[in-house]
Design a protein around this motif. Structure first.
Motif, PDB file in Angstrom:
ATOM      1  N   GLU A 514     -20.433  14.144  20.017  1.00 27.81           N
ATOM      2  CA  GLU A 514     -21.758  14.317  20.660  1.00 27.81           C
ATOM      3  C   GLU A 514     -21.225  13.960  21.960  1.00 27.81           C
ATOM      4  N   SER A 515     -20.977  12.209  22.158  1.00 28.67           N
ATOM      5  CA  SER A 515     -20.860  11.610  23.422  1.00 28.67           C
ATOM      6  C   SER A 515     -20.037  12.631  24.669  1.00 28.67           C
ATOM      7  N   LEU A 516     -18.859  13.081  23.774  1.00 24.47           N
ATOM      8  CA  LEU A 516     -18.197  13.133  24.558  1.00 24.47           C
ATOM      9  C   LEU A 516     -18.490  14.521  25.562  1.00 24.47           C
ATOM     10  N   ASN A 517     -16.905  15.013  26.635  1.00 23.87           N
ATOM     11  CA  ASN A 517     -17.049  16.128  27.826  1.00 23.87           C
ATOM     12  C   ASN A 517     -17.446  17.253  27.221  1.00 23.87           C
ATOM     13  N   SER A 518     -17.684  18.543  28.133  1.00 22.84           N
ATOM     14  CA  SER A 518     -18.174  19.475  27.724  1.00 22.84           C
ATOM     15  C   SER A 518     -16.521  20.523  27.488  1.00 22.84           C
ATOM     16  N   VAL A 519     -15.868  20.037  27.698  1.00 24.64           N
ATOM     17  CA  VAL A 519     -13.904  20.302  27.893  1.00 24.64           C
ATOM     18  C   VAL A 519     -13.561  20.607  26.285  1.00 24.64           C
ATOM     19  N   TYR A 520     -13.743  18.603  26.006  1.00 22.99           N
ATOM     20  CA  TYR A 520     -14.531  18.480  24.548  1.00 22.99           C
ATOM     21  C   TYR A 520     -14.908  19.513  23.059  1.00 22.99           C
ATOM     22  N   ARG A 521     -15.707  19.317  23.505  1.00 21.71           N
ATOM     23  CA  ARG A 521     -16.802  19.674  22.948  1.00 21.71           C
ATOM     24  C   ARG A 521     -16.462  21.489  22.650  1.00 21.71           C
ATOM     25  N   GLN A 522     -15.663  21.992  24.312  1.00 16.11           N
ATOM     26  CA  GLN A 522     -15.638  23.741  23.242  1.00 16.11           C
ATOM     27  C   GLN A 522     -14.265  23.605  23.034  1.00 16.11           C
ATOM     28  N   GLY A 523     -13.560  23.001  23.421  1.00 12.25           N
ATOM     29  CA  GLY A 523     -11.926  22.756  22.108  1.00 12.25           C
ATOM     30  C   GLY A 523     -12.393  22.853  20.692  1.00 12.25           C
ATOM     31  N   ARG A 524     -13.893  22.045  20.205  1.00 12.25           N
ATOM     32  CA  ARG A 524     -14.398  22.165  19.167  1.00 12.25           C
ATOM     33  C   ARG A 524     -15.037  22.991  18.571  1.00 12.25           C
ATOM     34  N   VAL A 525     -15.848  23.387  18.793  1.00  8.18           N
ATOM     35  CA  VAL A 525     -16.166  24.648  19.191  1.00  8.18           C
ATOM     36  C   VAL A 525     -16.550  25.989  19.426  1.00  8.18           C
ATOM     37  N   SER A 526     -15.960  26.300  20.564  1.00  6.52           N
ATOM     38  CA  SER A 526     -15.711  27.721  20.822  1.00  6.52           C
ATOM     39  C   SER A 526     -14.361  27.960  20.687  1.00  6.52           C
ATOM     40  N   ASP A 527     -13.084  27.424  21.091  1.00  3.38           N
ATOM     41  CA  ASP A 527     -11.569  27.237  20.435  1.00  3.38           C
ATOM     42  C   ASP A 527     -10.644  27.262  20.032  1.00  3.38           C
ATOM     43  N   HIS A 528     -11.880  26.299  19.538  1.00  2.00           N
ATOM     44  CA  HIS A 528     -10.862  25.870  18.104  1.00  2.00           C
ATOM     45  C   HIS A 528      -9.537  25.143  17.959  1.00  2.00           C
ATOM     46  N   SER A 529      -9.558  24.679  19.467  1.00  2.00           N
ATOM     47  CA  SER A 529      -8.816  23.715  19.585  1.00  2.00           C
ATOM     48  C   SER A 529      -8.405  22.337  19.529  1.00  2.00           C
ATOM     49  N   ILE A 530      -9.142  21.815  18.540  1.00  2.00           N
ATOM     50  CA  ILE A 530      -9.179  20.748  18.323  1.00  2.00           C
ATOM     51  C   ILE A 530      -9.754  20.408  17.252  1.00  2.00           C
ATOM     52  N   GLY A 531      -9.414  19.694  16.340  1.00  2.00           N
ATOM     53  CA  GLY A 531     -10.303  19.067  14.959  1.00  2.00           C
ATOM     54  C   GLY A 531     -10.869  17.923  14.897  1.00  2.00           C
ATOM     55  N   PRO A 532     -11.632  18.303  13.924  1.00  2.00           N
ATOM     56  CA  PRO A 532     -12.506  17.446  13.495  1.00  2.00           C
ATOM     57  C   PRO A 532     -12.283  15.471  13.954  1.00  2.00           C
ATOM     58  N   LEU A 533     -13.325  15.156  14.339  1.00  2.00           N
ATOM     59  CA  LEU A 533     -13.285  13.262  15.355  1.00  2.00           C
ATOM     60  C   LEU A 533     -12.666  12.850  13.632  1.00  2.00           C
ATOM     61  N   GLU A 534     -11.883  11.887  13.991  1.00  4.56           N
ATOM     62  CA  GLU A 534     -11.770  10.474  12.508  1.00  4.56           C
ATOM     63  C   GLU A 534     -11.742   9.065  12.944  1.00  4.56           C
ATOM     64  N   ILE A 535     -12.108   8.296  12.131  1.00  7.31           N
ATOM     65  CA  ILE A 535     -12.401   7.647  12.747  1.00  7.31           C
ATOM     66  C   ILE A 535     -11.964   6.533  11.920  1.00  7.31           C
ATOM     67  N   ARG A 536     -10.724   5.306  11.746  1.00  4.43           N
ATOM     68  CA  ARG A 536     -10.515   4.764  10.570  1.00  4.43           C
ATOM     69  C   ARG A 536     -11.056   2.899  10.735  1.00  4.43           C
ATOM     70  N   VAL A 537     -11.383   2.636   9.420  1.00  2.37           N
ATOM     71  CA  VAL A 537     -11.937   1.565   9.697  1.00  2.37           C
ATOM     72  C   VAL A 537     -10.563   1.131   9.343  1.00  2.37           C
ATOM     73  N   VAL A 538     -10.398  -0.088  10.140  1.00  3.53           N
ATOM     74  CA  VAL A 538      -9.710  -1.003   9.514  1.00  3.53           C
ATOM     75  C   VAL A 538      -9.922  -2.456   9.193  1.00  3.53           C
ATOM     76  N   ARG A 539      -9.501  -3.364   8.121  1.00  2.00           N
ATOM     77  CA  ARG A 539      -9.595  -4.307   7.552  1.00  2.00           C
ATOM     78  C   ARG A 539      -9.370  -5.820   8.633  1.00  2.00           C
ATOM     79  N   ASN A 540     -10.838  -5.849   8.490  1.00  2.00           N
ATOM     80  CA  ASN A 540     -10.373  -7.629   9.696  1.00  2.00           C
ATOM     81  C   ASN A 540      -9.720  -8.759   9.491  1.00  2.00           C
ATOM     82  N   GLY A 541      -9.078  -9.114  11.141  1.00  2.00           N
ATOM     83  CA  GLY A 541      -8.266  -9.377  11.487  1.00  2.00           C
ATOM     84  C   GLY A 541      -6.581  -8.714  11.782  1.00  2.00           C
TER      85      GLY A 541
END
Length: 597
Positions: A514-541
């Motif tokens: 939601e915080s990224l720019n309109s070109v990114y969001r258009q790629g996600r919603v309308s063009d289907h050129s970008i897949g869902p954003l992923e967060i990978r949590v890594v261990r401490n250190g």
């Protein structure tokens, strides 16, 4: 067809008389590059002398370089945005251009999260068409017989909107495909597409892709080249075939079009070309049901000679996947263009992607070059020194600065180019990268400030769990189709009895989007050129280990900063080996064609 020897070109023997004239034009224009540039600048300044913008700098009607360079500042989009906004709001006085602004071309670059609006005038279509007309005469020098078949090109229009003043605002290719230059283009045996205009101009991306793929399968033996604008677009087409080959085969077997295709113009066209072909349907099914899709392009389209896609800059990340699906077919990068201006063409289109160089055509605009790394920060009192087109030096990197007929004057495009040589007196450039771009999957461009803002906004959702983001980095994962952003987070969980849940972390992914720019969001919603954003949590250190690794390779401990984007394989392997959980955006971010302001 015999070609008059007097029309032959130093570039090579032309395929036909029409090609000979095009190649001769390239030779003459590049041979006289500096004179052409002076003519272009004089024409722009003369016609626009009474515009509000030029009168502000008191040129006094001068059209020479010296006066122009001494009086006009080098600018960015933000400098000229007030004038652009006035035009967008309906002011029809000659603000930037003496010719009426016909529409705005929306850039994939953004300002305040929205696409930039680039002014254009009607005659620019003629200039763009001229550059397009040079592409096939050059390609015919390298690939004979392209008049004996067709091109399977996946071409799409994108959403458009109107400014408050009633002007259209849309991407440059949407503008071109909807123009009479494209829709009523004369027949050219060297430039025939399998995709009908009805499919290309369909605003529904699924129906458009489905029809273009179906037509490409029906004429599979006629296809001599496959293409899309970007490498990512061609890979999306292959992924589409993986997902929908069964229905496509059914349509071919029965001679009936899927009920999912409802566009009347498409249905009318397909009623004429779609016939029962059980043999073709069986072939498509047999090839596509195999688990191994290596070389699928040449298996289904066996006469393909090359792929016509952009694989320079951020698109280079797709080359290994393209090679896998195509069996190593050559990649042709034919031209260099943007919303602001069309720049030039590749005179050696069958070279390796790493060796692609574009020859700037000096008739397209007035070009200047700022040596990269010197003058990126400057003031009006201390302007940067810019060099002209013919004065750049081989091996040096420059930022491109343009002055256009449509009213951009000494405008920094943001492209970093390296000079590789000259064709006659016109320089040739390798596209290095877009300035300040951190992440890119398709036409999106996310910089470090945008990513930082997105992480900050998402991390607020962790407050209820008494958790914070200690460090983060990112990369553009193009192994998936479509590609997607991966963000690595190291978390500080202050209350072990109340860690953030999977649902909360999934919501963090969506909040980032939601915080990224309109070109990114258009790629996600309308063009289907970008897949869902992923967060990978890594261990401490983990990020301490990352610093230790960098220091072991010679980084200074005093100057070390966590890289906000990584693409070095050992670092990515280290990060992935420390992942404790992975989370994806659970839904699409908000996006509409209308601008926020």
């Amino acid at each position: 067809m015999a070609v008059d020897s007097a029309l032959s070109s130093p570039l090579g023997p032309p395929a036909c008389e029409k090609d000979a004239k095009a190649l001769q034009f390239i030779e003459e224009t590049t041979r006289n590059a500096d004179a052409v540039q002076q003519e272009v600048l004089a024409a722009i300044l003369a016609r626009n002398a009474n515009t509000e913008y030029l009168k502000r700098f008191k040129l006094g009607g001068a059209t020479d370089r010296t006066t122009f360079k001494s009086k006009l500042p080098v600018i960015t989009y933000e400098d000229v945005q007030p004038e652009i906004q006035r035009i967008a709001n309906g002011d029809r006085s000659p603000i930037l251009s003496a010719h009426p602004i016909s529409e705005f071309l929306t850039s994939s670059g953004t300002s305040a999260g929205e696409r930039k609006l680039m002014p254009t005038i009607k005659e620019e279509l003629d200039r763009r068409q001229l550059l397009y007309s040079l592409l096939m005469p050059v390609m015919n020098l390298y690939v004979p017989g392209l008049d004996k078949g067709k091109g399977l090109y996946f071409l799409f229009i994108k959403s458009e909107t109107k400014t408050p003043g009633g002007l259209l605002a849309r991407p440059v290719l949407t503008s071109y495909y909807k123009s009479d230059h494209f829709k009523t283009r004369p027949y050219d045996p060297y430039n025939v597409y399998t995709s009908p205009n009805e499919a290309i101009l369909c605003p529904d991306s699924f129906q458009s892709m489905y029809t273009q793929m179906l037509c490409g399968l029906i004429e599979r033996k006629q296809v001599l080249r496959l293409g899309a604008v970007f490498a990512s677009g061609l890979l999306r087409a292959i992924r589409f075939l993986q997902l929908h080959w069964s229905q496509l085969s059914h349509d071919i077997r029965t001679g009936t079009l899927s009920p999912k295709i409802t566009d009347p113009a498409i249905r009318e066209y397909m009623a004429m070309v779609l016939k029962r072909d059980p043999e073709l349907a069986s072939f498509v099914s047999q090839e596509c049901c195999k688990e191994n899709w290596e070389g699928i392009i040449t298996r289904i389209w066996p006469n393909t000679k090359y792929l016509d896609v952009i694989v320079t800059g951020a698109m280079a990340q797709y080359i290994p996947t393209l090679n896998y699906y195509s069996g190593g077919l050559p990649h042709a990068c034919t031209m260099y263009a943007s919303s602001e201006c069309y720049f030039g063409l590749n005179l050696n289109p069958m070279c390796k992607p790493s060796e692609v160089s574009y020859t700037i055509m000096p008739n397209m605009a007035y070009f200047e070059f700022m040596e990269h790394g010197t003058g990126s920060e400057f003031t009006r009192d201390s302007p940067p020194k810019l060099v002209d087109l013919v004065d750049v030096e081989v091996g040096k990197e420059y930022e491109l600065v343009i002055t256009t007929y449509a009213g951009l004057y000494r405008y920094r495009v943001g492209d970093i180019l390296r000079v590789t040589g000259f064709h006659n007196s016109a320089p040739q450039f390798h596209f290095v990268r877009r300035k300040n771009v951190l992440l890119s999957i398709d036409s999106d461009k996310t910089d470090e400030a945008e990513l930082q803002n997105a992480v900050e906004n998402a991390s607020r959702l962790l407050a209820d769990c008494n958790t914070s983001v200690v460090e983060y980095t990112s990369y553009a994962d193009t192994k998936t189709i479509p590609g997607h952003y991966v963000i690595y987070w190291e978390l500080l969980v202050k209350d072990a009895s109340n860690p953030p849940s999977k649902e909360v972390l999934n919501r963090c992914c969506l909040e980032m989007e939601e915080s990224l720019n309109s070109v990114y969001r258009q790629g996600r919603v309308s063009d289907h050129s970008i897949g869902p954003l992923e967060i990978r949590v890594v261990r401490n250190g983990t990020f301490e280990e990352l610093m230790d690794y960098a220091i072991s390779r010679g980084a200074s401990i005093n100057q070390y900063k966590v890289p906000r984007c990584v693409n070095f394989t050992p670092i990515m392997e280290l990060l992935d080996s420390r992942v404790v959980s992975a989370h994806f955006s659970p839904s699409l971010p908000r996006w509409t064609p209308e601008r926020r302001r």
